[in-house]
Design an enzyme around this catalytic site. Structure first.
Site, mmCIF file in Angstrom:
data_model
loop_
_atom_site.group_PDB
_atom_site.id
_atom_site.type_symbol
_atom_site.label_atom_id
_atom_site.label_comp_id
_atom_site.label_asym_id
_atom_site.label_seq_id
_atom_site.Cartn_x
_atom_site.Cartn_y
_atom_site.Cartn_z
ATOM 1 N N GLU A 88 0.816 -1.216 0.000
ATOM 2 C CA GLU A 88 0.000 0.000 0.000
ATOM 3 C C GLU A 88 0.848 1.263 0.000
ATOM 4 O O GLU A 88 0.440 2.270 -0.543
ATOM 5 C CB GLU A 88 -0.912 0.036 1.240
ATOM 6 C CG GLU A 88 -2.036 -0.958 1.233
ATOM 7 C CD GLU A 88 -3.190 -0.571 0.330
ATOM 8 O OE1 GLU A 88 -3.296 0.597 -0.078
ATOM 9 O OE2 GLU A 88 -4.002 -1.461 0.023
ATOM 10 N N ASP A 104 -7.581 8.136 -3.824
ATOM 11 C CA ASP A 104 -6.891 7.055 -4.531
ATOM 12 C C ASP A 104 -7.300 7.047 -5.998
ATOM 13 O O ASP A 104 -8.062 7.912 -6.441
ATOM 14 C CB ASP A 104 -7.123 5.706 -3.841
ATOM 15 C CG ASP A 104 -8.542 5.164 -3.990
ATOM 16 O OD1 ASP A 104 -9.359 5.748 -4.740
ATOM 17 O OD2 ASP A 104 -8.838 4.140 -3.364
#
Length: 161
Positions: free
Chosen positions: A29, A38
């Protein structure tokens, strides 16, 4: 997979799937201490944490992010434990925790990855991870890289790193 991550994961032989996943997820991540959108436009912070509790503009600390991740991984670990109905080793489960953390529990529970695994088709299940490389309507190299790591970890018990 980076040599450092490989070495660290190998050192966890005998550890729980949750422990292995708690090492994998931060590497896969990355960490961002300030909230951002995102690739799918979802407000995100720390190690891929999403949710209504994110405070836009706040700077989160390392300890806070680690605590959030520890709490975040719990439901994904439980989901994998409950959904997998066949024997699976801790590395396979860790790959599935990482996968479900990224795609969500519902997507994991309805995925061909889980169906193949529970049907005893482990190779098809592990290979199926590599199909989940799309977000926001396009293919992302970051997801390709992540799925390659998850695929490799999914195979470790049988092929030993």
């Amino acid at each position: 997979m980076s040599p450092g991550l490989r070495k660290l994961l190998i050192s966890l032989t005998g550890a729980s799937a949750l422990t292995i996943a708690s090492v994998m997820v931060p590497e896969l991540e990355g960490v961002r201490y300030t909230p951002y959108r995102d690739v799918a436009g979802v407000l995100t912070v720390c190690y891929g944490h999403t949710g209504k509790d994110i405070i836009p503009g706040k700077r989160y600390g390392q300890n806070e992010c680690e605590k959030i991740l520890s709490e975040d991984l719990q439901p994904f670990s439980r989901a994998v434990e409950q959904a997998v109905t066949v024997p699976a080793d801790e590395y396979q489960k860790a790959a599935l925790i990482s996968f479900s953390y990224n795609v969500g529990i519902s997507a994991f529970e309805h995925s061909s990855v889980l169906r193949y695994l529970n049907a005893g088709e482990t190779e098809k299940a592990c290979a199926g991870l590599r199909q989940w490389i799309w977000a926001g309507g396009r293919k992302w190299q970051g997801l390709v890289n992540r799925r390659d790591v998850e695929y490799e970890v999914c195979h470790w018990r049988r092929s030993q790193p």
